[in-house]
Design an enzyme around this catalytic site. Structure first.
Site, PDB file in Angstrom:
ATOM      1  N   HIS A   1       0.839  -1.206   0.000  1.00 51.85           N
ATOM      2  CA  HIS A   1       0.000   0.000   0.000  1.00 51.85           C
ATOM      3  C   HIS A   1       0.876   1.258   0.000  1.00 51.85           C
ATOM      4  O   HIS A   1       0.589   2.219  -0.712  1.00 51.85           O
ATOM      5  CB  HIS A   1      -0.915  -0.002   1.227  1.00 51.85           C
ATOM      6  CG  HIS A   1      -2.012  -1.004   1.150  1.00 51.85           C
ATOM      7  ND1 HIS A   1      -3.343  -0.659   1.085  1.00 51.85           N
ATOM      8  CD2 HIS A   1      -1.992  -2.356   1.108  1.00 51.85           C
ATOM      9  CE1 HIS A   1      -4.084  -1.747   1.014  1.00 51.85           C
ATOM     10  NE2 HIS A   1      -3.283  -2.794   1.037  1.00 51.85           N
TER      11      HIS A   1
ATOM     12  N   ASP B   1      -6.233   5.636   3.018  1.00 49.25           N
ATOM     13  CA  ASP B   1      -6.352   4.249   2.577  1.00 49.25           C
ATOM     14  C   ASP B   1      -7.633   3.624   3.150  1.00 49.25           C
ATOM     15  O   ASP B   1      -8.346   4.247   3.951  1.00 49.25           O
ATOM     16  CB  ASP B   1      -5.112   3.470   3.047  1.00 49.25           C
ATOM     17  CG  ASP B   1      -4.728   2.314   2.142  1.00 49.25           C
ATOM     18  OD1 ASP B   1      -5.606   1.800   1.426  1.00 49.25           O
ATOM     19  OD2 ASP B   1      -3.544   1.920   2.162  1.00 49.25           O
TER      20      ASP B   1
END
Length: 461
Positions: free
Chosen positions: A18, A117
């Site tokens: 990520h 996120d």
């Protein structure tokens, strides 16, 4: 806000799968000029993140967050690379505990926009009172979001979550042009993870949907050329603007390939070698690894396989468990099994490597395409299954390894058949088309410029 300056805060989840796309997006924004970025991460990750930024480091500050102790989470663990699957769930709890620090940083920095996120929908509650635009950045393909992260997945008046059986079919209104109307039972069972709560915390689906609902827009690491129908579907389903960053095309690798690999690979003809690698956080069960090795052996082609194992396991013992009897002797000189990190991009671009067997992670597929390799797709979990279907069926790139519908089992013959298919004369599929698209600097510059323009316009609106 001055018209020629913009401050963006980024908050990726504590997984380098990520963090890396957030870093790449930060580099894209600062390269356009007039943007500076502050990226938040756990303190132990800061040196590695700064190294990943490269030339952009001067325009991107990395702010450290202190993680609170969470019972069951190993001391000092600050990324998923250091923990088990259950530890990754506890890491989300630790990230939730940083809320006061994040609140203080946002109040102090006063950014114009916040890119967050899936794991931290609560940041929208901190951003809104400060007048900060909050955009959820998905590091996954649009098809994954369209199939799984859909408001319609909560069923009935009670809003109950779907069963594995429900997940074998695409949600209502799914793009009719898609070749992914259904998935086999083993994939649907794997998708159930997204809808499962651990330690009494919200499941992944609920975190994502809460973030989408409270965000001002979605940002996805894709482009209309590759995933147009799925992007349009997400826009309609969520009723939010969707900005696309364009695919992340790797820069040419720096330095030289390690001598031992260069020497070994150079002993084979052009495009002869099959390279198999599954990323740093995708692990094949021993039985599957055995079938993979036997399948590659039976292709009668030279091969290099990288097998990794979960942190804390005995690598030598695990490798012995999945290596077939007599395998090393039978493949001596043409087959190598390696554990640990390798220079993947260098290897893929070597003249003797012609086929890349991989887990259908987005970065790996793109790296294989730009290197000019034929692709064999062997996804092992989650979004990888949908990525494989997108590339092999919608975009006609790569051969999927055939699997048993009930449990995903594949045998050595399925592996060798997929390699033979991918390597057959005239079987490039659309690989050349998409390689040219990804390697066209003018096209990629247009995609990057369009995203930056749209992003700035949206934030300033």
């Amino acid at each position: 806000m001055a018209v020629d300056s913009m401050h963006v805060v980024m908050f990726p989840f504590l997984a380098f799968g990520h963090i890396s796309p957030f870093v790449q997006l930060a580099r894209k924004l600062v390269a356009a000029g007039g943007v500076r970025v502050t990226l938040l991460s756990a303190a132990a990750n800061v040196p590695r993140v700064e190294a990943m930024l490269g030339p952009a480091a001067g325009a991107v500050a990395v702010a450290p967050l202190r993680l609170q102790r969470v019972p069951g989470l190993p001391e000092g663990a600050e990324s998923t690379a250091e923990v088990s699957a259950d530890g990754a769930e506890l890491l989300k709890v630790a990230v939730d505990g940083t809320r006061p620090q994040v609140a203080a940083l946002l109040a102090e920095l006063g950014p114009d926009a916040l890119l967050f996120d899936f794991a931290t929908p609560w940041v929208t509650e901190l951003a809104a009172p400060l007048g900060i635009k909050a955009l959820q950045f998905s590091v996954f393909s649009a098809v994954s979001g369209a199939y799984l992260m859909n408001p319609a997945r909560r069923l009935g008046a009670g809003g109950q979550l779907p069963t594995a059986d429900d997940l074998t079919s695409a949600p209502a209104g799914f793009p009719p042009s898609s070749n992914i109307a259904t998935v086999p039972a083993y994939q649907a069972a794997d998708f159930s993870y997204v809808f499962t709560s651990f330690h009494g915390e919200p499941c992944v689906y609920d975190r994502v949907l809460a973030g989408v609902k409270a965000s001002d827009a979605l940002v996805i690491k894709t482009c209309f050329e590759m995933e147009g129908p799925y992007i349009n579907y997400l826009t309609a389903q969520h009723g939010k603007p969707v900005l696309v960053t364009g695919p992340v095309v790797p820069e040419p690798p720096q330095g030289e390939l390690e001598e031992r690999w260069a020497k070994w690979l150079s002993s084979f003809p052009d495009n002869a070698v099959v390279f198999a690698s599954f990323g740093s956080e995708t692990f094949l069960p021993a039985a599957a690894a055995t079938e993979l090795l036997l399948g590659l052996e039976s292709t009668n082609r030279p091969f290099l396989v990288v097998l990794n194992f979960p942190k804390g396991t005995d690598t030598k013992a695990e490798l012995a468990k999945c290596t077939p009897p007599g395998f090393a002797e039978r493949t001596k000189g043409r087959g190598v099994v390696h554990t640990g990190w390798v220079q993947q991009q260098h290897i893929l671009r070597h003249r003797s490597v012609g086929c890349f067997v991989n887990h259908a992670g987005l970065s790996s597929v793109v790296e294989g395409l730009v290197a000019g390799c034929r692709l064999v797709l062997l996804p092992m979990k989650g979004d990888q299954y949908l990525n494989a279907a997108l590339f092999a069926r919608d975009l006609r790139v790569g051969a999927e390894v055939a699997r048993r519908d009930s449990d995903g089992w594949f045998g050595r013959g399925d592996v060798s058949d997929a390699v033979d298919t991918a390597m057959a004369d005239g079987w490039e599929g659309q690989g050349i088309k998409w390689r040219d698209f990804l390697m066209d600097d003018a096209v990629q510059k247009r995609l990057a410029d369009d995203f930056v323009t749209d992003f700035k316009k949206f934030v300033r609106a």
